[in-house]
Write a protein that holds these residues in place. Structure first.
Motif, mmCIF file in Angstrom:
data_model
loop_
_atom_site.group_PDB
_atom_site.id
_atom_site.type_symbol
_atom_site.label_atom_id
_atom_site.label_comp_id
_atom_site.label_asym_id
_atom_site.label_seq_id
_atom_site.Cartn_x
_atom_site.Cartn_y
_atom_site.Cartn_z
ATOM 1 N N HIS A 31 0.814 -1.221 0.000
ATOM 2 C CA HIS A 31 0.000 0.000 0.000
ATOM 3 C C HIS A 31 0.853 1.279 0.000
ATOM 4 N N GLY A 266 -8.548 2.760 -2.354
ATOM 5 C CA GLY A 266 -8.836 1.512 -3.067
ATOM 6 C C GLY A 266 -10.139 1.572 -3.831
ATOM 7 N N GLY A 311 -11.349 -1.374 4.899
ATOM 8 C CA GLY A 311 -11.233 -2.774 4.486
ATOM 9 C C GLY A 311 -10.605 -3.623 5.576
ATOM 10 N N CYS A 316 -13.882 -5.606 1.961
ATOM 11 C CA CYS A 316 -14.102 -4.689 0.836
ATOM 12 C C CYS A 316 -15.539 -4.177 0.757
ATOM 13 N N GLU A 319 -15.353 -0.702 1.551
ATOM 14 C CA GLU A 319 -14.710 0.224 0.606
ATOM 15 C C GLU A 319 -15.514 0.301 -0.693
ATOM 16 N N VAL A 320 -15.449 -0.753 -1.508
ATOM 17 C CA VAL A 320 -16.183 -0.705 -2.777
ATOM 18 C C VAL A 320 -17.698 -0.716 -2.526
ATOM 19 N N THR A 357 -14.960 -9.674 0.611
ATOM 20 C CA THR A 357 -13.696 -9.716 1.344
ATOM 21 C C THR A 357 -12.647 -8.772 0.741
ATOM 22 N N CYS A 358 -11.615 -8.526 1.517
ATOM 23 C CA CYS A 358 -10.472 -7.740 1.037
ATOM 24 C C CYS A 358 -9.262 -8.664 1.024
ATOM 25 N N ASP A 359 -8.775 -8.983 -0.176
ATOM 26 C CA ASP A 359 -7.671 -9.944 -0.282
ATOM 27 C C ASP A 359 -6.708 -9.555 -1.407
ATOM 28 N N PRO A 360 -6.152 -8.328 -1.313
ATOM 29 C CA PRO A 360 -5.287 -7.851 -2.407
ATOM 30 C C PRO A 360 -3.976 -8.637 -2.504
ATOM 31 N N VAL A 365 -2.724 -2.564 -4.369
ATOM 32 C CA VAL A 365 -4.141 -2.250 -4.614
ATOM 33 C C VAL A 365 -4.403 -2.371 -6.129
ATOM 34 N N PRO A 368 -7.720 -7.715 -6.428
ATOM 35 C CA PRO A 368 -8.850 -7.532 -7.347
ATOM 36 C C PRO A 368 -9.349 -6.089 -7.469
ATOM 37 N N CYS A 369 -8.642 -5.122 -6.851
ATOM 38 C CA CYS A 369 -9.214 -3.789 -6.627
ATOM 39 C C CYS A 369 -9.622 -3.033 -7.898
ATOM 40 N N ARG A 372 -12.628 -4.471 -9.457
ATOM 41 C CA ARG A 372 -13.728 -4.395 -8.484
ATOM 42 C C ARG A 372 -14.417 -3.030 -8.564
ATOM 43 N N GLU A 418 -7.941 -7.249 4.635
ATOM 44 C CA GLU A 418 -6.744 -6.491 4.311
ATOM 45 C C GLU A 418 -5.499 -6.965 5.043
#
Ligand code: SF4
Length: 427
Positions: A31, A266, A311, A316, A319-320, A357-360, A365, A368-369, A372, A418
């Motif tokens: 990040h 993100g 996140g 996520c 966020e998204v 989920t958040c799994d970058p 980022v 999948p950001c 997404r 995250e």
């Protein structure tokens, strides 16, 4: 101890350390958290400093490990003095998954320390050094004096309806009471809109490989060319424009460019994409776009208050999912919908991201950001269209869905919040 006390106690050499805990530590390298810390300590500003200066701050400190703060010279070597720590601070559970602590030493003794929680979207909260409790801001304490106070989405709808006010008028009246004139607020919103547009333009005009080592290729420019030449499918109403605008912004974010947190970095692509798409299709005025941003910001504030936009805290969906709700409500506002339809669109925006989920991968980022945000932009437009086609009445309220979002986030396994230790992050 404050800075004045420090002047008395100070002896020779001052040295600073920064401790990053939890998610800040787990995904901080990807990040760019160390770079951001160095930029902040070098008194650079996310809005007013150039992105080149911001990213040059860490290499500068590596070369010359000396900070200058309030007239004092402080030793700080980023590689040695930034500590990447785990999930406990002083053997206690963290107060927030994004916790950081600054410690100032003189002759190896701590003479000043401050703990900060990064709660999403650039917002921070300080911990009281004596009690360890979160400190409230002066603005928090003044909320009760507002002409139109609201705590929940239902309050907000009621305030608008009973006072026969548009949501933006209501917010502007509240802001005036907080000392921000409507001209100031609108000028700020204009700057936000300009930054969002510049970011889309930068993303649509840049190609190459994103930094970080994943070898992700920027795609927005090429995809946009294909849209312009009419060689993308438009079946089933699948206009790729909003997706590509969102990707343009998130590619800029991944490359360290200037974005607007909306509500986070993100998820910064979705709102610019939805607003630009509607501006182009409906020739919306500047004022209408500002009004849409006001409504979007009310939704973001409600999520932040009752669930989370982090996140690291709720995955996520915070966020998204939040960004989708903000964009959907803003879209309804800009297209002349009622306050009930705005609330309905926001509810749909969150509801259909619950549990995400958040799994970058590698903490970057990127995957999948970026995609997404593209998917979220399409969902936001769909939620707005569905709400506008109905009368605004619906079974699950936005307040209810926020409660569920928070509970879902609390129940979510830590590896999906995250930390890059589960899901897609494992490759
Ligand atoms: S997966 Fe979502 S929450 Fe996690 S870093 Fe990416 S955009 Fe942010």
């Amino acid at each position: 101890m404050n800075w004045a006390d420090l002047q008395e106690k100070k002896t020779n050499e001052l040295q600073l350390t920064v401790e990053l805990y939890g998610s800040l530590s787990a995904t901080g390298k990807g990040h760019g958290t160390d770079g951001a810390v160095c930029a902040g300590l070098s008194a650079l500003h996310p809005r007013h400093s150039s992105t080149m200066d911001i990213w040059a701050a860490m290499p500068r400190l590596v070369e010359k490990p000396l900070l200058s703060i309030a007239g004092e010279e402080i030793n700080f070597q980023p590689e040695k003095d930034i500590h990447w720590l785990a999930w406990q601070m002083d053997e206690l559970a963290l107060p927030h998954p994004n916790t950081m602590r600054f410690r100032l030493y003189a002759e190896n003794k701590i003479i000043l320390e401050m703990s900060i929680l990064s709660v999403g979207g650039g917002f921070v909260e300080k911990l009281d050094p004596k009690t360890g409790a979160k400190q409230s801001s002066a603005e928090d304490e003044r909320i009760a004096d507002l002409p139109h106070p609201f705590h929940t989405a239902a309050d907000f709808v009621k305030q608008c309806t009973e006072n026969n006010k548009t949501p933006w008028e209501l917010v502007l009246l509240n802001q005036e009471k907080l000392g921000h004139s409507r001209q100031e607020v609108r000028a700020h919103l204009d700057a936000v809109l300009d930054t969002m547009d510049s970011c889309i333009e930068a993303g649509l005009n840049t190609e190459g490989i994103l930094p970080g080592g994943l070898n992700v290729r920027r795609r927005a420019k090429e995809l946009f060319k294909r849209i312009e030449s009419g060689s993308t499918p438009e079946w089933a109403g699948n206009d790729l424009r909003p997706s590509v605008y969102a990707m343009a912004v998130n590619e800029e974010n991944a490359a360290g460019g200037r974005v607007v947190t909306a509500p986070t970095n993100g998820s910064s692509g979705l709102i610019p994409a939805v607003f630009r798409t509607l501006k182009e299709k409906h020739n919306l005025s500047r004022e209408t776009l500002q009004n849409g941003l006001i409504v979007a910001s009310v939704i973001g504030a409600l999520v932040k208050t009752h669930a989370s936009i982090s996140g690291a805290e709720v995955g996520c969906q915070g966020e998204v999912g939040t960004s989708c709700a903000m964009a959907a409500a803003g879209a309804v506002a800009m297209l002349g919908g009622s306050i009930q339809q705005m609330e309905q669109a926001a509810e749909m925006g969150i509801e259909h991201h619950l549990g995400m989920t958040c799994d970058p991968i590698k903490g970057l980022v990127q995957i999948p950001c970026i995609e997404r945000n593209a998917m979220g932009a399409v969902k936001a437009l769909n939620a707005a269209a569905l709400a506008l086609a109905s009368d605004g009445s619906h079974l699950i309220s936005l307040d209810r869905v926020l409660k569920v979002m928070k509970e879902t986030g609390l129940d979510m396994n830590q590896k999906y919040k995250e930390t890059s230790t589960g899901g897609l992050a494992l490759g």
